[in-house]
Design an enzyme around this catalytic site. Structure first.
Site, PDB file in Angstrom:
ATOM      1  N   GLY A 149      68.478 112.512 -80.711  1.00 44.73           N
ATOM      2  CA  GLY A 149      67.917 112.656 -79.489  1.00 44.73           C
ATOM      3  C   GLY A 149      67.698 114.369 -79.077  1.00 44.73           C
ATOM      4  O   GLY A 149      67.954 114.536 -77.633  1.00 44.73           O
ATOM      5  N   GLN A 157      67.329 116.009 -72.448  1.00 46.26           N
ATOM      6  CA  GLN A 157      67.454 117.219 -71.428  1.00 46.26           C
ATOM      7  C   GLN A 157      68.852 117.776 -72.235  1.00 46.26           C
ATOM      8  O   GLN A 157      68.565 119.074 -72.231  1.00 46.26           O
ATOM      9  CB  GLN A 157      68.004 116.499 -70.202  1.00 46.26           C
ATOM     10  N   ASP A 169      64.676 113.487 -83.575  1.00 48.68           N
ATOM     11  CA  ASP A 169      64.551 112.527 -82.437  1.00 48.68           C
ATOM     12  C   ASP A 169      63.395 111.426 -83.019  1.00 48.68           C
ATOM     13  O   ASP A 169      62.748 111.661 -84.168  1.00 48.68           O
ATOM     14  CB  ASP A 169      63.623 113.323 -81.371  1.00 48.68           C
ATOM     15  N   ILE A 170      63.012 110.680 -82.115  1.00 49.41           N
ATOM     16  CA  ILE A 170      62.126 109.517 -82.541  1.00 49.41           C
ATOM     17  C   ILE A 170      60.619 109.775 -82.799  1.00 49.41           C
ATOM     18  O   ILE A 170      59.975 109.152 -83.284  1.00 49.41           O
ATOM     19  CB  ILE A 170      62.084 108.424 -81.460  1.00 49.41           C
ATOM     20  N   ARG A 171      60.389 111.158 -82.181  1.00 49.38           N
ATOM     21  CA  ARG A 171      59.146 111.684 -82.429  1.00 49.38           C
ATOM     22  C   ARG A 171      59.367 113.295 -82.332  1.00 49.38           C
ATOM     23  O   ARG A 171      60.256 113.814 -81.896  1.00 49.38           O
ATOM     24  CB  ARG A 171      57.931 111.414 -81.356  1.00 49.38           C
ATOM     25  N   ASP A 188      64.692 107.304 -85.923  1.00 50.20           N
ATOM     26  CA  ASP A 188      64.877 106.210 -84.862  1.00 50.20           C
ATOM     27  C   ASP A 188      66.454 105.759 -85.140  1.00 50.20           C
ATOM     28  O   ASP A 188      66.525 104.958 -86.204  1.00 50.20           O
ATOM     29  CB  ASP A 188      63.826 105.190 -85.046  1.00 50.20           C
ATOM     30  N   TYR A 245      72.285 100.053 -68.752  1.00 50.33           N
ATOM     31  CA  TYR A 245      72.936 101.448 -69.164  1.00 50.33           C
ATOM     32  C   TYR A 245      74.456 101.542 -69.005  1.00 50.33           C
ATOM     33  O   TYR A 245      74.677 101.975 -70.049  1.00 50.33           O
ATOM     34  CB  TYR A 245      72.328 102.538 -68.183  1.00 50.33           C
TER      35      TYR A 245
END
Ligand code: SER
Length: 312
Positions: free
Chosen positions: A8, A12, A34-36, A51, A141
């Site tokens: 991730g 932030q 990260d995923i992208r 992922d 969450y």
């Protein structure tokens, strides 16, 4: 020195943790994932697309990069989680399980998983909330994050994996505007003030939440990671926070420096999420066990935020 994987990394916290770790340990020892990929955010850094909800991919990255510790930041925050509970379940819960299981199987030395004030619900005491208390979250969450805390404890007690974690409050920062949480109004307020725009806040003026400034959050994570294991009386639920803040208090603190700043209040679905969370946290166990001691109060945060936003 081994290799640190940050999942991730474009979130932030990740956008600030990656350069911090690179400065401390050297770029060659840190892998952002990260995923992208977002070109230009981490120039010259090592990067892997990942992922975390795919166990096969988690395993491949840990093996191929000889990962020795993991800061597992990939997660879906509260507001997005309510809009897309399937995604929150998959990324938060399956993702964390995959990280813990592969860390165990591949001999990773340490895993840090951030948790959140989102684990609490309306039946939790609101002020000075202790670590051990009533925990009945009602957002996807919160439900996934409390499960991640428990999974971390399970992997520690059952398999001896060195898992550590802390419950973050809202984090104020200027590098990456957060967009998926309930506490993001705080950052949005600064961005509107600095651009000379009025701000319409989606929480009520007097909704209090625990908060902290990013440099204190980064220090807390690294301090906990480096703490002597023998001194840790908790595993995945250390409280960290620097102050209790309402939108009205922040508006006033910003207006001292930006006199024309104007805020209106139009609460939306995020107000209902915020009302389930505590106003302040008891962080004494973190101070005692590993020396947690935040440097930034509200005024210091506001001054530093405005200074950096004006410069950037
Ligand atoms: N910042 C998170 C959120 O608002 C809480 O930990 O979802």
């Amino acid at each position: 020195m081994g290799t640190i994987l940050v999942t991730g990394a474009f979130g932030q916290i990740g956008t600030e943790l990656v350069p911090f770790l690179e400065k401390k340990f050297g770029k060659e020892h840190v892998i952002a994932s990260d995923i992208r990929n977002v070109e230009g955010v981490f120039p010259g850094s090592r990067f892997r697309m990942l992922d975390v909800s795919s166990r096969k991919d988690v395993s491949a990255v840990i093996r191929e990069e000889d990962v020795t510790s993991i800061f597992h930041l990939a997660g879906i925050l509260s507001a997005t989680g309510e809009k897309n509970p399937d995604l929150a379940f998959s990324v938060n819960l399956n993702g964390t399980y995959n990280i813990l299981a592969e860390a165990r199987d591949l001999g990773v030395e340490k895993v840090l998983i951030p948790s959140t004030i989102g684990v609490f619900g309306t039946s939790t005491p609101k002020k000075g909330t202790p670590v051990e208390t009533v925990i009945r979250p009602s957002t996807m969450y919160g439900i996934t994050k409390i499960s991640c805390e428990l999974l971390g404890e399970y992997f520690h007690s059952k398999f001896g994996l060195d898992v550590r974690g802390l419950r973050f409050p809202g984090i104020i920062s200027y590098r990456t505007a957060p967009t998926a949480g309930t506490t993001d109004y705080s950052v949005e307020m600064f961005l509107h003030a600095i651009r000379g725009n009025p701000y319409s806040c989606y929480l009520k003026k007097d909704t209090g939440l625990p908060m902290m400034y990013m440099p204190d959050a980064i220090n807390a994570m690294v301090q906990l990671c480096e703490a002597d294991s023998a001194r840790l009386t908790r595993r995945t639920d250390y409280h960290v926070s620097a102050y209790s803040l309402t939108p009205g208090m922040l508006e006033e603190a910003i207006r001292k420096h930006v006199p024309d700043f104007h805020v209106t209040y139009a609460p939306d679905f995020r107000e209902a999420i915020a009302e389930q969370w505590p106003e302040s946290l008891d962080c004494s166990i973190s101070s005692r066990d590993w020396g947690f001691s935040p440097k930034y109060g509200i005024e210091e945060t506001v001054i530093d935020m405005l200074e950096n936003l004006r410069r950037d």
